[in-house]
Scaffold this motif. Structure first.
Motif, PDB file in Angstrom:
ATOM      1  N   ARG A  85     -43.111  50.518  -5.570  1.00  0.00           N
ATOM      2  CA  ARG A  85     -42.839  51.250  -6.832  1.00  0.00           C
ATOM      3  C   ARG A  85     -42.296  52.340  -6.215  1.00  0.00           C
ATOM      4  O   ARG A  85     -43.496  53.150  -6.186  1.00  0.00           O
ATOM      5  N   CYS A  86     -41.222  52.884  -6.984  1.00  0.00           N
ATOM      6  CA  CYS A  86     -40.755  54.008  -7.579  1.00  0.00           C
ATOM      7  C   CYS A  86     -41.477  54.512  -8.559  1.00  0.00           C
ATOM      8  O   CYS A  86     -41.726  53.845  -9.882  1.00  0.00           O
ATOM      9  N   THR A  87     -41.786  55.887  -8.324  1.00  0.00           N
ATOM     10  CA  THR A  87     -43.252  56.393  -9.799  1.00  0.00           C
ATOM     11  C   THR A  87     -41.923  57.566 -10.637  1.00  0.00           C
ATOM     12  O   THR A  87     -42.809  58.013 -11.730  1.00  0.00           O
ATOM     13  N   TYR A  99     -38.148  54.426   1.087  1.00  0.00           N
ATOM     14  CA  TYR A  99     -37.668  55.337  -0.175  1.00  0.00           C
ATOM     15  C   TYR A  99     -37.482  54.752  -1.441  1.00  0.00           C
ATOM     16  O   TYR A  99     -37.095  53.456  -0.675  1.00  0.00           O
ATOM     17  N   CYS A 100     -36.900  55.134  -2.008  1.00  0.00           N
ATOM     18  CA  CYS A 100     -35.912  53.973  -3.267  1.00  0.00           C
ATOM     19  C   CYS A 100     -34.610  54.740  -3.011  1.00  0.00           C
ATOM     20  O   CYS A 100     -34.312  55.310  -3.285  1.00  0.00           O
ATOM     21  N   PRO A 101     -33.905  53.459  -3.103  1.00  0.00           N
ATOM     22  CA  PRO A 101     -32.041  54.351  -2.629  1.00  0.00           C
ATOM     23  C   PRO A 101     -31.933  54.316  -3.954  1.00  0.00           C
ATOM     24  O   PRO A 101     -30.850  55.496  -3.749  1.00  0.00           O
ATOM     25  N   SER A 102     -32.575  54.687  -4.925  1.00  0.00           N
ATOM     26  CA  SER A 102     -31.318  54.717  -6.135  1.00  0.00           C
ATOM     27  C   SER A 102     -31.361  55.968  -6.376  1.00  0.00           C
ATOM     28  O   SER A 102     -31.020  57.105  -6.450  1.00  0.00           O
ATOM     29  N   CYS A 103     -33.218  56.288  -6.494  1.00  0.00           N
ATOM     30  CA  CYS A 103     -33.017  58.813  -6.272  1.00  0.00           C
ATOM     31  C   CYS A 103     -32.867  58.840  -4.739  1.00  0.00           C
ATOM     32  O   CYS A 103     -32.573  59.626  -5.098  1.00  0.00           O
ATOM     33  N   ARG A 104     -33.267  58.170  -3.914  1.00  0.00           N
ATOM     34  CA  ARG A 104     -32.292  59.230  -3.226  1.00  0.00           C
ATOM     35  C   ARG A 104     -31.084  59.541  -3.087  1.00  0.00           C
ATOM     36  O   ARG A 104     -30.342  60.525  -2.690  1.00  0.00           O
ATOM     37  N   GLY A 122     -38.364  57.105 -15.498  1.00  0.00           N
ATOM     38  CA  GLY A 122     -36.794  56.692 -15.920  1.00  0.00           C
ATOM     39  C   GLY A 122     -36.284  55.500 -14.222  1.00  0.00           C
ATOM     40  O   GLY A 122     -35.593  55.099 -14.694  1.00  0.00           O
ATOM     41  N   CYS A 123     -36.734  55.721 -13.492  1.00  0.00           N
ATOM     42  CA  CYS A 123     -36.495  54.581 -12.167  1.00  0.00           C
ATOM     43  C   CYS A 123     -37.315  53.850 -12.280  1.00  0.00           C
ATOM     44  O   CYS A 123     -36.830  52.668 -12.755  1.00  0.00           O
ATOM     45  N   ASN A 124     -38.651  53.356 -11.761  1.00  0.00           N
ATOM     46  CA  ASN A 124     -39.394  51.825 -11.886  1.00  0.00           C
ATOM     47  C   ASN A 124     -38.735  50.959 -10.606  1.00  0.00           C
ATOM     48  O   ASN A 124     -38.676  49.953 -10.899  1.00  0.00           O
ATOM     49  N   HIS A 125     -38.397  51.577 -10.197  1.00  0.00           N
ATOM     50  CA  HIS A 125     -37.627  50.846  -8.809  1.00  0.00           C
ATOM     51  C   HIS A 125     -38.274  50.110  -8.510  1.00  0.00           C
ATOM     52  O   HIS A 125     -39.496  50.993  -7.741  1.00  0.00           O
ATOM     53  N   ASN A 126     -38.828  48.714  -8.428  1.00  0.00           N
ATOM     54  CA  ASN A 126     -39.387  48.022  -7.520  1.00  0.00           C
ATOM     55  C   ASN A 126     -38.915  46.860  -7.053  1.00  0.00           C
ATOM     56  O   ASN A 126     -38.091  46.050  -6.885  1.00  0.00           O
TER      57      ASN A 126
HETATM   58 ZN   LIG Z   1     -36.545  55.306  -7.457  1.00  0.00          ZN
END
Ligand SMILES: [Zn+2]
Length: 109
Positions: free
Chosen positions: A33-35, A70-75, A38-42
């Protein structure tokens, strides 16, 4: 490089499982899970696929897994890749019961 994952190790104490092979043998699931706020991609990790690349003896602590995820959205947004946490889930959910899954798979055919 792909690793051979079978046979899986035997695990006498599931609470002491600490490698990918032991996690697979016990039936643990791991969710990444991305922390970032506002992301919380998991996502649930496919431990068999991860073990094919890292080996069944690879550790399952966060510091063991972090370098590979890694989180693709945040990257894509230019944020750092260091905000992934890993949570282990014991095989207690109904979806983890292999005999029930087998019946469900056969009924879908
Ligand atoms: Zn993320």
């Amino acid at each position: 490089m792909l690793q051979t994952i079978f046979p899986l190790p035997s695990v006498e104490d599931p609470d002491a499982a600490s490698t990918l092979g032991e996690y697979i043998a016990v039936g643990y699931q791991v969710r990444a899970r991305c922390t970032h706020a506002g992301c919380n991609h998991n996502v649930n990790l496919n431990l068999v696929v991860v073990a094919r690349y890292l080996g069944t003896g690879h550790g399952t602590k966060s510091e063991d897994l972090e370098p590979y995820f890694y989180c693709p959205s945040c990257r894509e947004s230019g944020l750092a890749d260091d905000n992934i946490v890993f949570t282990r889930y014991a095989p207690t959910a109904p979806s983890c019961n292999i005999s029930h899954r087998w019946v469900a798979d056969r009924s879908a055919a």
